[in-house]
Write a protein that holds these residues in place. Structure first.
Motif, PDB file in Angstrom:
ATOM      1  N   ILE A  44       0.825  -1.210   0.000  1.00 23.24           N
ATOM      2  CA  ILE A  44       0.000   0.000   0.000  1.00 23.24           C
ATOM      3  C   ILE A  44       0.856   1.256   0.000  1.00 23.24           C
ATOM      4  O   ILE A  44       0.532   2.230  -0.677  1.00 23.24           O
ATOM      5  N   LEU A  45       1.969   1.199   0.739  1.00 25.76           N
ATOM      6  CA  LEU A  45       2.766   2.401   0.963  1.00 25.76           C
ATOM      7  C   LEU A  45       4.209   2.211   0.509  1.00 25.76           C
ATOM      8  O   LEU A  45       4.717   1.087   0.508  1.00 25.76           O
ATOM      9  N   LYS A  77      -1.854   4.480  -7.425  1.00 21.66           N
ATOM     10  CA  LYS A  77      -3.204   3.923  -7.302  1.00 21.66           C
ATOM     11  C   LYS A  77      -3.750   3.588  -8.689  1.00 21.66           C
ATOM     12  O   LYS A  77      -3.159   3.938  -9.716  1.00 21.66           O
ATOM     13  N   VAL A  80      -0.207  10.566   3.447  1.00 18.76           N
ATOM     14  CA  VAL A  80      -1.098   9.458   3.797  1.00 18.76           C
ATOM     15  C   VAL A  80      -2.413  10.037   4.290  1.00 18.76           C
ATOM     16  O   VAL A  80      -2.434  10.923   5.145  1.00 18.76           O
ATOM     17  N   LYS A  83      -8.794   2.583   6.333  1.00 16.17           N
ATOM     18  CA  LYS A  83      -8.423   2.205   4.962  1.00 16.17           C
ATOM     19  C   LYS A  83      -7.576   3.330   4.371  1.00 16.17           C
ATOM     20  O   LYS A  83      -7.967   3.994   3.414  1.00 16.17           O
ATOM     21  N   SER A 101      -4.449   5.397   2.576  1.00 14.85           N
ATOM     22  CA  SER A 101      -3.761   5.249   1.293  1.00 14.85           C
ATOM     23  C   SER A 101      -2.740   6.361   1.144  1.00 14.85           C
ATOM     24  O   SER A 101      -2.854   7.415   1.768  1.00 14.85           O
ATOM     25  N   TYR A 102      -1.744   6.086   0.327  1.00 15.91           N
ATOM     26  CA  TYR A 102      -0.725   7.075   0.010  1.00 15.91           C
ATOM     27  C   TYR A 102      -1.120   7.710  -1.311  1.00 15.91           C
ATOM     28  O   TYR A 102      -1.348   7.021  -2.304  1.00 15.91           O
ATOM     29  N   ASP A 103      -1.226   9.043  -1.337  1.00 17.10           N
ATOM     30  CA  ASP A 103      -1.705   9.721  -2.542  1.00 17.10           C
ATOM     31  C   ASP A 103      -0.826  10.931  -2.835  1.00 17.10           C
ATOM     32  O   ASP A 103      -0.046  11.379  -1.998  1.00 17.10           O
TER      33      ASP A 103
END
Length: 405
Positions: A204-205, A273, A333, A338, A340-342
């Protein structure tokens, strides 16, 4: 730690509860021997111990107060052998029956704690001194035990105490070893689960972000002046998705994105993503340099080539529109569960427009990205185009990597 302490307490209680009936049974055997050979008054002491022990077991199972039960038993184990020693006369005539009293400090050490065991040992020594001064003075005037029985009881007293101590210690050790094995297995399972969680977190990260989260950092938001952003979108995805079953669509889309994930890992970039059929990749979040721009160009060329090997409906080959830009972004983050890294910012918006204004099967790049790769890659100047929010921009199609003689 709490689980280990509970297990240790359980083993101590279980072992002590095993020792008490064994000692009581031995006391009954001794009582029967004394009665058989005419020492009926002396038989009252071990017989009384056996009765009191079994009654205390019943009380314990009723009230479940182990501390009181243990104190009562340790007191009986200490005092009754001393009383029987005095009743029979001395060390020889009593066949060293006083040796059973050593189970008191040893039992306290094994089943209580070392500090309390020291107090019981002190009381044991006091009792030995008292018995020494009183022996042969309080002996009950009754039938003298035969010499053969005294010799046999000598052997039995020493052997039975030794066997009982050895058996209980062996049982105690084996239980501890079994618990250690269970804890080892639980630790191994915990490590496996932690490894799974670690892999999931790293899926995820980015590694550096995952490490910062594990270190306890609560809010992660970083500014990057130069970052490379790639957007890829499957051409005609919407129309194709309306003609095929959802399961087939998801299976085939998963195959495509799984392959893209492998390419991203190969080139050392960071997948951000997927949004529907769009795929977003970033690099330079730890500082931009030529290698990262080149790796992003190589990724784009590989994706554009490899997509020809896939199909959403099993018939028509897929095509991509790809857009790349370099610019400032904010990365961080978001979310509590839930998470997420964006990535947000100018480079993200422009890269998205590079893709949406591009052509099927082509990789459209901005002038900023072109300036980083022009010496190593062949690009076709598309000309100036109006880009929303940016005005006129020089755009290029990335064609191939140059071959150096």
């Amino acid at each position: 730690m709490q689980a280990t302490a509970d297990q240790d307490k359980f083993i101590r209680e279980k072992t002590f509860l095993l020792m008490v009936p064994l000692s009581a049974i031995a006391a009954l055997v001794w009582s029967c021997l004394y009665i058989y050979y005419g020492a009926r008054l002396s038989a009252i002491i071990p017989g009384g111990y056996a009765v009191i022990s079994f009654l205390s077991l019943l009380v314990y199972h009723w009230y479940r107060n182990f501390n009181i039960f243990r104190t009562v038993q340790l007191t009986l184990i200490l005092l009754l052998p001393c009383l029987l020693h005095l009743a029979l006369g001395n060390f020889v005539s009593s066949s060293a029956v006083i040796i059973w009293a050593i189970l008191c400090p040893l039992g306290a050490l094994a089943f209580q704690n070392s500090t309390t065991a020291v107090y019981w040992l002190f009381v044991f020594i006091i009792c030995m001194i008292v018995v020494f001064f009183l022996e042969n003075k309080l002996a009950i005037n009754e039938t003298q035990l035969p010499n053969e029985l005294v010799a046999i009881l000598f052997t039995l007293n020493i052997s039975c105490v030794t066997l009982l101590v050895f058996y209980l210690l062996r049982y105690f050790v084996s239980q501890n070893e079994r618990v250690k094995e269970q804890l080892k297995d639980e630790q191994a399972m915990l490590e496996i689960e932690q490894e799974k969680s670690e892999k999931l977190l790293l899926n995820i990260l980015p590694i550096s972000i995952a490490q910062r989260l594990k270190a306890g950092e609560k809010v992660i938001a970083d500014e990057h002046d130069k970052a490379v952003i790639l957007f890829a979108d499957i051409v005609e995805f919407t129309s194709v998705s309306q003609r095929i079953a959802p399961k087939i669509l998801v299976e085939n889309l998963n195959k495509i994105f799984t392959h893209f994930d492998q390419l991203v890992e190969t080139y050392g970039l960071e997948k951000i993503k997927t949004i529907g059929d769009a795929y977003m990749v970033a690099s330079g979040l730890d500082g931009i340099h030529y290698g990262q721009a080149g790796n992003m160009a190589d990724l784009a060329l590989s994706m554009a080539c490899d997509i020809q090997n896939f199909s959403l409906d099993g018939h028509m080959k897929c095509d991509l529109r790809i857009g790349i830009h370099i610019g400032s972004v904010t990365a961080g983050v978001i979310g509590a569960k839930k998470f997420s890294y964006d990535v947000w910012g100018d480079a993200v918006n422009v890269a998205s427009r590079m893709e949406s204004s591009g052509e099927a099967g082509k990789i459209q790049v901005s002038d900023e990205f072109y300036s980083y790769i022009k010496d190593e890659y062949d690009c076709l100047h598309r000309g100036k185009m109006e880009i929303k929010g940016k005005g006129l921009m020089d755009l290029y199609f990335l064609i191939t990597k140059k071959r150096h003689e």
